[in-house]
Scaffold this active site. Structure first.
Site, PDB file in Angstrom:
ATOM      1  CD  GLU A  11       4.419  15.645  14.340  1.00 38.13           C
ATOM      2  OE1 GLU A  11       5.537  15.739  14.876  1.00 38.13           O
ATOM      3  OE2 GLU A  11       3.654  14.680  14.524  1.00 38.13           O
ATOM      4  CD  GLU A  51       4.075   7.053  18.754  1.00 39.11           C
ATOM      5  OE1 GLU A  51       4.224   7.814  17.764  1.00 39.11           O
ATOM      6  OE2 GLU A  51       3.264   7.254  19.654  1.00 39.11           O
ATOM      7  CB  CYS A  91       2.292  11.058  16.891  1.00 37.50           C
ATOM      8  SG  CYS A  91       1.430   9.760  17.759  1.00 37.50           S
ATOM      9  CE  LYS A 127      11.454  14.396  30.750  1.00 34.96           C
ATOM     10  NZ  LYS A 127      10.296  15.311  30.831  1.00 34.96           N
ATOM     11  N   GLY A 178       7.667  11.230  21.379  1.00 29.13           N
ATOM     12  CA  GLY A 178       7.804  12.686  21.273  1.00 29.13           C
ATOM     13  C   GLY A 178       8.298  13.074  19.896  1.00 29.13           C
ATOM     14  CB  SER A 179       9.958  16.125  18.707  1.00 28.84           C
ATOM     15  OG  SER A 179      11.080  16.167  19.555  1.00 28.84           O
ATOM     16  CB  THR A 180      11.464  13.252  14.392  1.00 28.53           C
ATOM     17  OG1 THR A 180      10.189  12.632  14.141  1.00 28.53           O
ATOM     18  CG2 THR A 180      12.517  12.531  13.569  1.00 28.53           C
ATOM     19  CG  LEU A 181      15.423  17.969  17.374  1.00 24.97           C
ATOM     20  CD1 LEU A 181      16.308  18.099  16.133  1.00 24.97           C
ATOM     21  CD2 LEU A 181      15.016  19.359  17.872  1.00 24.97           C
ATOM     22  CB  VAL A 182      13.605  14.757  21.601  1.00 25.97           C
ATOM     23  CG1 VAL A 182      13.993  14.053  22.889  1.00 25.97           C
ATOM     24  CG2 VAL A 182      13.561  16.261  21.822  1.00 25.97           C
ATOM     25  N   GLY A 183      14.003  12.236  19.532  1.00 22.84           N
ATOM     26  CA  GLY A 183      14.201  10.796  19.302  1.00 22.84           C
ATOM     27  C   GLY A 183      15.613  10.495  18.809  1.00 22.84           C
TER      28      GLY A 183
END
Ligand code: NAD
Length: 496
Positions: A395, A265, A299, A189, A242-247
């Site tokens: 970030e 990552e 990043c 995606k 992507g973002s740590t939140l979505v990770g």
């Protein structure tokens, strides 16, 4: 829809099949939905792109599974997979201007950089992993003469891959290379902000001769198509950037469904240390490049600069002059270094950080919009920043740097490492012992010495702490895409 005719600002004409790419065919979304992709230089719609739902993801996964079981995986020898990756690399080079122009239009990065860095690195990465495809062997363990023990490096299966918008083509290649070299099939995606260049790549994937279903690409939104991938019961592995939140959400989804393997990552707040014995002019240029490259949307951006007290004033003078000289503007203009931020949302997020920085610290340079259309932000420097200020901790993902001075080396290491992140760091010094000792003490997956943002396909990249799990690039990335099977063969040991 379905074909976008692009009249690119540098005179290049191109078309993009703005649909889902499944089984080597461009198809509309099952529910017919589309979404707009926007030119960040002026905020205007470029065109509509098919928007995948969970049902489309399901179709793509079925195609990937069928290809894995019949024409890819261990059905195609490594050298044949490698040849296809190398052919794709050649095609990327043949289409360098077109791919770079599409990338600039959709993402906002300077055309010259998209061409000279992004697309060039895409070809290099594909070729590098093409080289690995027939060289990723297991091992023989010589236990004793009565048995044979060996390992096989088998492909994992169907891989879900979710990529961001900051390097749309390069992240596509970083994900494809190791997964295909090791024999996996893919449902990828793209980011909703930048779907176009990957769709152009899909045409090249067909032209290169990849069998249908090996690579499937869906455009769409994170909470719908992204979530469907992370929750899918027939996806064996997920790779996310992507973002740590979505990770965190991806990991939770994997844990609560089929425990698919996860590599992440994520974000960073990387420290960049300049000692007084550094080559000052070089340190300034690399430090500016470290944060301002790609409009700060990296990043690994060197967003916290620590300069030894005795050279701080000189450093600031040179850094300020250098950043003032960076060309911000039209991505298609010849000398542009910095284009617009990728979206209104990212622009607003960065501006909020700048406002919070103004309350906590000294705004030394920039901090304002450039021009009156598009999402351009002037290179921004904050000084006198308390270590616990929001802009020193979080970030920002924009052209915003905090520069602080340091006196005590021990204290410096403690402060540099005092972050939830650990993606990258840099050290500038002419004293090799000092530079390397410092590099070894920094808790980061990458440390650059006397440079910044140097990335090559051979060298691994990934994070300590909340910056991620697993490594991309290099031989190390292959391990993310293989299951190790141990085979025990009894030659002459009688049954107990
Ligand atoms: P994001 O993490 O939301 O988006 C990255 C990718 O994840 C996109 O493809 C998105 O569609 C997808 N996604 C979003 N929600 C998802 C979900 N619930 N399940 C599965 N996939 C999902 O990032 P963003 O909102 O575009 O940017 C926010 C911040 O993330 C940035 O300001 C920056 O700090 C950070 N970021 C980091 C990187 C990186 O390279 N590490 C890249 C982009 C953004």
């Amino acid at each position: 829809m379905p074909t976008l005719n692009l009249d690119l600002p540098n005179g290049i004409k191109s078309t993009v099949q703005a649909e889902l790419f499944i089984n080597n065919k461009f198809v509309p979304a099952l529910d017919g939905k589309t979404f707009a992709t926007v030119n960040p230089s002026n905020g205007k719609e470029i065109g509509q792109v098919a928007e995948a739902s969970a049902k489309d993801v399901d179709v793509a996964v079925k195609a990937a599974r069928e290809a894995f079981d019949t024409v890819w995986g261990e059905n195609t020898p490594g050298d044949a997979r490698g040849k296809l990756l190398m052919k794709l690399a050649d095609l990327v080079e043949e289409h360098v201007d077109e791919l770079a122009a599409i990338e600039s239009l959709d993402n906002g990065k300077a055309f010259s950089i998209a061409k000279g860095f992004d697309v060039a690195a895409v070809a290099a990465n594909l070729r590098y992993y093409g080289g690995w495809a027939d060289k990723n062997h297991g091992k023989v363990m010589e236990v004793d003469t009565k048995r044979l023990n060996y390992t096989r490096h088998e492909p994992i299966g169907v891989c879900g891959q979710i990529i961001p918008w900051n390097f749309p083509l390069l992240m596509f290649a970083w994900k494809l290379g190791p997964a295909l070299a090791t024999g996996n099939t893919i449902v990828l995606k793209t980011a909703e902000q930048t779907p176009l260049s990957a769709l152009k790549m899909c045409e090249l994937i067909v032209e290169a001769g990849f069998p249908a279903g090996v690579v499937n690409v869906v455009s769409g939104f994170g909470p719908v198509a992204g979530a469907a991938i992370s929750q899918h019961m027939d996806i064996d592995k997920i790779a996310f950037t992507g973002s740590t939140l979505v990770g965190r959400n991806i990991m939770k989804a994997a844990a609560s469904t089929n425990l698919k393997k996860v590599t992440l990552e994520l974000g960073g707040k990387s420290p960049n240390i300049v000692f007084k014995d550094a080559d000052l002019d070089q340190a300034v240029r690399w430090s500016a490049f470290g944060i301002m490259f790609n409009h700060g949307q990296c990043c690994c951006a060197g967003s916290r600069v620590y300069v030894e007290e005795s050279i701080y004033d000189q450093f600031m003078e040179k850094m300020t002059a250098y950043c003032k000289g960076l060309q911000v503007g039209d991505p298609f203009a010849e000398n542009t270094f910095q284009g617009p931020q990728v979206s209104q949302l990212q622009y607003d997020r960065i501006m909020e950080y700048i406002e919070s920085g103004k309350k906590d610290a000294n705004l030394h340079l920039g901090g304002v919009r450039k021009g009156n259309e598009g999402y351009f932000i002037e290179p921004t420097i904050f000084t006198d920043v308390p270590h616990d200020a929001k802009i020193a901790k979080e970030e920002i993902f924009g052209p915003v740097v905090v520069v602080s001075k340091f006196k005590d080396e021990k204290d410096l290491i403690r402060i540099a490492n005092d972050s939830i992140y650990g993606l990258a760091a840099a050290v500038f010094s002419r004293d090799v012992s000092r530079a390397l000792e410092t590099a070894h003490k920094l808790k980061a997956g990458t440390v650059w010495v006397n440079c910044y943002n140097m990335l090559v396909p051979q060298v691994p990249f990934g994070g300590y702490k909340a910056s991620g799990i697993g490594r991309e690039l290099g031989e190390y990335a292959l391990a993310n895409y293989t299951n190790i099977k141990a085979v025990h063969v009894n030659l002459s040991i009688p049954a107990p």
